[in-house]
Design a protein around this motif. Structure first.
Motif, PDB file in Angstrom:
ATOM      1  N   GLY A  76       0.805  -1.216   0.000  1.00 54.80           N
ATOM      2  CA  GLY A  76       0.000   0.000   0.000  1.00 54.80           C
ATOM      3  C   GLY A  76       0.837   1.265   0.000  1.00 54.80           C
ATOM      4  O   GLY A  76       0.449   2.281  -0.583  1.00 54.80           O
ATOM      5  N   ALA A  77       2.001   1.218   0.646  1.00 54.35           N
ATOM      6  CA  ALA A  77       2.866   2.402   0.729  1.00 54.35           C
ATOM      7  C   ALA A  77       3.434   2.801  -0.630  1.00 54.35           C
ATOM      8  O   ALA A  77       3.730   3.976  -0.847  1.00 54.35           O
ATOM      9  N   VAL A 162     -12.014  -7.428  -0.946  1.00 52.14           N
ATOM     10  CA  VAL A 162     -12.140  -6.004  -0.605  1.00 52.14           C
ATOM     11  C   VAL A 162     -11.460  -5.088  -1.626  1.00 52.14           C
ATOM     12  O   VAL A 162     -10.348  -5.350  -2.082  1.00 52.14           O
ATOM     13  N   LEU A 163     -12.150  -4.008  -1.938  1.00 55.31           N
ATOM     14  CA  LEU A 163     -11.617  -2.871  -2.694  1.00 55.31           C
ATOM     15  C   LEU A 163     -11.926  -1.624  -1.883  1.00 55.31           C
ATOM     16  O   LEU A 163     -13.045  -1.467  -1.383  1.00 55.31           O
ATOM     17  N   MET A 164     -10.945  -0.704  -1.734  1.00 56.91           N
ATOM     18  CA  MET A 164     -11.185   0.522  -0.992  1.00 56.91           C
ATOM     19  C   MET A 164     -10.276   1.628  -1.527  1.00 56.91           C
ATOM     20  O   MET A 164      -9.283   1.338  -2.212  1.00 56.91           O
ATOM     21  N   PRO A 165     -10.582   2.903  -1.264  1.00 56.32           N
ATOM     22  CA  PRO A 165      -9.697   3.978  -1.715  1.00 56.32           C
ATOM     23  C   PRO A 165      -8.305   3.831  -1.116  1.00 56.32           C
ATOM     24  O   PRO A 165      -8.157   3.553   0.079  1.00 56.32           O
ATOM     25  N   CYS A 166      -7.298   4.024  -1.943  1.00 58.05           N
ATOM     26  CA  CYS A 166      -5.927   3.799  -1.489  1.00 58.05           C
ATOM     27  C   CYS A 166      -5.540   4.752  -0.354  1.00 58.05           C
ATOM     28  O   CYS A 166      -4.921   4.342   0.627  1.00 58.05           O
ATOM     29  N   GLY A 167      -5.914   6.017  -0.487  1.00 58.15           N
ATOM     30  CA  GLY A 167      -5.588   6.976   0.557  1.00 58.15           C
ATOM     31  C   GLY A 167      -6.267   6.654   1.872  1.00 58.15           C
ATOM     32  O   GLY A 167      -5.675   6.809   2.946  1.00 58.15           O
ATOM     33  N   PHE A 168      -7.502   6.192   1.796  1.00 62.44           N
ATOM     34  CA  PHE A 168      -8.228   5.819   3.000  1.00 62.44           C
ATOM     35  C   PHE A 168      -7.577   4.610   3.664  1.00 62.44           C
ATOM     36  O   PHE A 168      -7.429   4.563   4.890  1.00 62.44           O
TER      37      PHE A 168
END
Length: 310
Positions: A76-77, A162-168
């Protein structure tokens, strides 16, 4: 910049991770990158990944194993996508998984976790989970732990779906505990981050369970699970606390025949929680019925509708 970054942690499961990666590269939505985090020394897997001729694949190598949660955080980073999705190396996606989820997700500025139904494949049977969809009304901890059925799969929120906003995601991340990291993240994201969960009502992920292979994560001891539960009392209500003790922890200790602990969990469920009759029924069923027989019964029940129609 890709629209979606897909993070896949792996170690010493070369054949499985290649299958998982191929299911991502075969998505009908091709604006993506795949970040594979090889979590520890694994020259065989590294060599196999080097043979995949797709520029969307990126590989990170950890010199020592950090565990799947920390490996996902590393992915994610460095993710460049607006959205982030996760895939365990022993699971795979159906081709329209990302396309369907993105259509329902809306703007990446929203606080959402988009999930879907899953095909659960065991050596004996195949199921579609969850049977009960989260409605965003009841607290998520009650949905996950306040069991309403004798058998697993009534409620289910699995990382590979799961899919979610990267920044979140990067604002919360997996906690790096090596156990219950997914539950920890979902609870904090919904209760502190006020995220809404959107469920696509079709099975778009295949989860393989009960197979004879080592887990990527650590084997969770009941003491670690109980410590996690007590450390998260601000996120877990009394009903969910009782359900966790009687339907999640009790099976762990029953498998090891630790009856002293088995009865201690019953005491804690009444002392700190608020149990339902179904919790107690599941609790005693796990104490009296072996794992092998529970799997047989579940398999028979899953086949019963097909046998009746035939």
């Amino acid at each position: 910049m890709p629209l979606v970054s897909v993070v896949v942690p792996t170690v010493r499961r070369m054949t499985l991770v290649v299958r998982a990666i191929n299911s991502v590269l075969a998505q009908t939505m091709g604006d993506l990158e795949v970040i594979v985090v090889v979590d520890g020394p694994d020259p065989e897997t590294s060599a196999a990944l080097a043979l995949i001729p797709d520029r969307r694949l990126r590989v990170i190598h950890n010199e020592i194993s950090l565990g799947p949660g920390s490996a996902r955080n590393m992915g994610g980073a460095v993710a460049r996508g607006l959205w982030i999705a996760f895939l365990d190396d022993d699971d795979e996606w159906l081709p329209q998984k990302l396309e369907r989820q993105l259509a329902a997700a809306g703007s990446p500025d929203r606080r959402v976790i988009v999930t879907c139904l899953s095909h659960i494949v065991t050596p004996r049977a195949r199921y579609v989970w969850p049977r009960r969809i989260y409605d965003n009304i009841a607290p998520l901890d009650e949905y996950l732990f306040d069991r309403r059925s004798l058998f697993m799969g009534d409620s289910y929120l699995q990382t590979s779906s799961v899919l979610m906003p990267c920044g979140f995601f990067n604002a919360f991340k997996f906690p790096g505990l090596r156990w219950h990291e997914d539950w920890d993240l979902w609870l904090r994201a919904t209760k502190i981050g006020t995220a809404r969960i959107i469920t696509i009502m079709e099975p778009l992920v295949t989860i393989y369970t009960e197979e004879e292979r080592a887990s990527l994560g650590s084997i969770v001891a009941w003491r670690d699970s109980l410590a996690w539960l007590d450390n998260n009392r601000t996120l877990i209500g009394r009903r969910a606390y009782a359900g966790f003790c009687l339907t999640i922890l009790a099976p762990q200790v029953a498998r090891n025949r630790e009856f002293r602990v088995f009865f201690m969990l019953l005491w804690r469920a009444f002392r700190h929680g608020r149990s339902r009759p179904i919790h107690l029924l599941v609790y005693f069923a796990f104490g009296l019925i072996t794992v092998a027989w529970r799997r047989r019964i579940r398999g028979w029940l899953s086949r019963a509708p097909r046998m009746i129609r035939a």
